[in-house]
Motif scaffolding. Structure first.
Motif, mmCIF file in Angstrom:
data_model
loop_
_atom_site.group_PDB
_atom_site.id
_atom_site.type_symbol
_atom_site.label_atom_id
_atom_site.label_comp_id
_atom_site.label_asym_id
_atom_site.label_seq_id
_atom_site.Cartn_x
_atom_site.Cartn_y
_atom_site.Cartn_z
ATOM 1 N N THR A 21 0.836 -1.197 0.000
ATOM 2 C CA THR A 21 0.000 0.000 0.000
ATOM 3 C C THR A 21 0.871 1.247 0.000
ATOM 4 O OG1 THR A 21 -1.695 1.209 1.243
ATOM 5 C CG2 THR A 21 -0.140 -0.089 2.524
ATOM 6 N N ASN A 22 0.318 2.349 -0.493
ATOM 7 C CA ASN A 22 1.004 3.641 -0.448
ATOM 8 C C ASN A 22 0.755 4.367 0.864
ATOM 9 O OD1 ASN A 22 2.136 3.453 -3.061
ATOM 10 N ND2 ASN A 22 0.205 4.135 -3.986
ATOM 11 N N GLU A 23 -0.151 3.839 1.679
ATOM 12 C CA GLU A 23 -0.483 4.476 2.952
ATOM 13 C C GLU A 23 0.592 4.208 4.000
ATOM 14 O OE1 GLU A 23 -4.548 3.992 4.365
ATOM 15 O OE2 GLU A 23 -5.008 3.004 2.456
ATOM 16 N N MET A 24 0.728 5.166 4.925
ATOM 17 C CA MET A 24 1.561 4.964 6.111
ATOM 18 C C MET A 24 0.642 4.573 7.262
ATOM 19 S SD MET A 24 4.921 5.662 5.624
ATOM 20 C CE MET A 24 5.622 6.263 7.152
ATOM 21 N N LEU A 25 0.867 3.407 7.838
ATOM 22 C CA LEU A 25 0.121 3.013 9.025
ATOM 23 C C LEU A 25 0.764 3.668 10.235
ATOM 24 C CD1 LEU A 25 -0.249 0.595 6.875
ATOM 25 C CD2 LEU A 25 -0.940 -0.732 8.852
ATOM 26 N N GLN A 26 -0.021 3.943 11.271
ATOM 27 C CA GLN A 26 0.561 4.554 12.458
ATOM 28 C C GLN A 26 -0.178 4.111 13.720
ATOM 29 O OE1 GLN A 26 0.130 8.732 11.354
ATOM 30 N NE2 GLN A 26 -1.477 8.971 12.907
ATOM 31 N N ALA A 27 0.550 4.182 14.819
ATOM 32 C CA ALA A 27 -0.010 3.849 16.129
ATOM 33 C C ALA A 27 0.750 4.664 17.184
ATOM 34 C CB ALA A 27 0.102 2.351 16.409
ATOM 35 N N GLU A 28 0.028 5.153 18.170
ATOM 36 C CA GLU A 28 0.627 5.956 19.219
ATOM 37 C C GLU A 28 0.864 5.141 20.483
ATOM 38 O OE1 GLU A 28 -1.430 9.595 19.924
ATOM 39 O OE2 GLU A 28 -1.548 10.144 17.794
ATOM 40 N N PHE A 29 1.868 5.591 21.273
ATOM 41 C CA PHE A 29 2.185 4.941 22.541
ATOM 42 C C PHE A 29 2.959 5.914 23.422
ATOM 43 C CE2 PHE A 29 5.576 4.181 19.562
ATOM 44 C CZ PHE A 29 6.743 4.282 20.290
ATOM 45 N N GLN A 30 3.175 5.504 24.657
ATOM 46 C CA GLN A 30 3.883 6.357 25.632
ATOM 47 C C GLN A 30 5.136 5.644 26.124
ATOM 48 O OE1 GLN A 30 2.935 9.396 27.059
ATOM 49 N NE2 GLN A 30 0.820 9.643 26.355
ATOM 50 N N LEU A 31 6.173 6.420 26.418
ATOM 51 C CA LEU A 31 7.326 5.946 27.188
ATOM 52 C C LEU A 31 7.281 6.602 28.546
ATOM 53 C CD1 LEU A 31 10.351 5.993 24.667
ATOM 54 C CD2 LEU A 31 8.814 4.100 25.234
ATOM 55 N N LYS A 32 7.440 5.791 29.592
ATOM 56 C CA LYS A 32 7.421 6.352 30.958
ATOM 57 C C LYS A 32 8.775 6.929 31.317
ATOM 58 C CE LYS A 32 3.965 3.059 32.659
ATOM 59 N NZ LYS A 32 3.703 1.988 33.652
#
Length: 341
Positions: free
Chosen positions: A330-341
């Protein structure tokens, strides 16, 4: 009337007068005729009768392997109509404790069926177990597995708990139905389009499982349940919302395309949120996944150790996101958010 539900009562109750069995045999033949049509059924049945005439021996209704009418039909069928023959004989209680050639065994007196051969988007996948034996069947310790077909072999997708049926025995002629919701054991992957089979194990009844194949054909491939959108049929998520100091951040990529995904040349970028904008912190090498073939319905995981590309700066606490690109999918960029403590 040959179109009936008459059932063989078993060897103890059966009247052995020569003509009394005709109602069971004839009714099964009529069921076969309805299932495959007169053009195929009549030659099949007459050929089986000729085999019995040529090789006469003591007659039995329900002991496959002894040269009876059922065995003769299976011989003539040669795999073409085994399922229809088994269904007809089982419906009239004449198929007992036998593994049948089409993968729908009535072993230990049991028979397993799916409610459909092909399931769509909203269909419930339902299985029905029936006991055609004349005595109750012991189901203690029973369980089932779901397998999907990949490259001409079967790979396990889901396995139930033992004693999932919550019953210990199944009475003669009784049925037990259950459903599978299409999720794997980790509830991370949902079954997509493809070929599947159920293997049902009842260790107190037989050493061999019952196997029944079915298909799933979806008009739209499902997204993961955490809300991450599917890009070209792929999904991306972080395995946790937060990762502590020294705890690698782990990511999961799922393939819901309905076919094998080519992940060659894929890469990812880690960005940190600073002053209301995303700033690049780390970029992987292209083709970082060593085995780039990802089968439909399968996942891959990898981890990032919080370091920048020079391995000099360790990511500090804060908000991050991963952006993933698989250019051959796919030409799309997949993304997901997260935190570092």
């Amino acid at each position: 009337n040959l179109d009936n539900q008459e059932k063989y009562p078993g060897p103890t109750a059966y009247n052995y007068e020569g003509h009394s069995g005709s109602v069971f045999i004839s009714s099964a033949c009529w069921d076969i005729r309805k299932a495959i049509g007169q053009k195929e059924a009549d030659p099949l049945i007459f050929a089986a009768l000729n085999i019995m005439a040529a090789y006469a021996r003591p007659y039995t209704f329900c002991t496959p392997g002894t040269g009876n009418f059922y065995d003769s039909l299976i011989m003539v069928s040669n795999g073409r109509f085994d399922r229809e023959i088994n269904s007809a004989f089982a419906a009239h209680a004449m198929l007992i404790a036998s593994d049948t050639p089409d993968g729908h065994p009535a072993y230990g007196g049991l028979d397993l069926k799916t409610s459909k051969e092909t399931y769509g988007d909203s269909d419930k996948i339902t299985f029905s177990l029936q006991n055609f034996a004349h005595d109750p069947v012991n189901l203690k310790g029973s369980y089932f597995k779901i397998e999907n077909e990949y490259r001409n072999s079967w790979k396990e997708f889901y396995s139930s708990d033992k004693n999932f049926l919550t019953i210990q025995t199944l009475s003669s002629q009784a049925k037990k139905n259950w459903e599978w919701d299409r999720w794997d054991n980790e509830r991370q992957n949902k079954a997509v389009s493809g070929n599947y089979r159920i293997k049902f194990f009842a260790p107190q009844a037989s050493d061999e499982p019952i196997k029944v194949e079915f298909k799933i054909i979806l008009s739209v491939n499902p997204d993961m349940p955490d809300g991450h959108p599917a890009g070209g049929g792929l999904t991306l998520s972080a395995t946790q919302a937060e990762f502590g100091p020294g705890e690698p951040a782990v990511f999961t990529l799922g393939n819901w395309t309905g076919k094998e995904a080519d992940l060659a040349e894929c890469y990812y970028i880690i960005e940190k949120r600073t002053q209301e904008r995303w700033q690049e912190f780390f970029t992987s090498k292209k083709g970082f996944i060593k085995e780039p073939e990802l089968a439909s319905g399968q996942t891959k995981k990898w981890q990032w150790g919080h370091w920048d590309n020079e391995h000099q700066v360790l990511g500090s606490a804060g908000k991050y996101r991963i952006r993933f690109k698989a250019p051959r999918v796919t030409n799309e960029m997949l993304q997901a958010e997260f935190q570092l403590k």
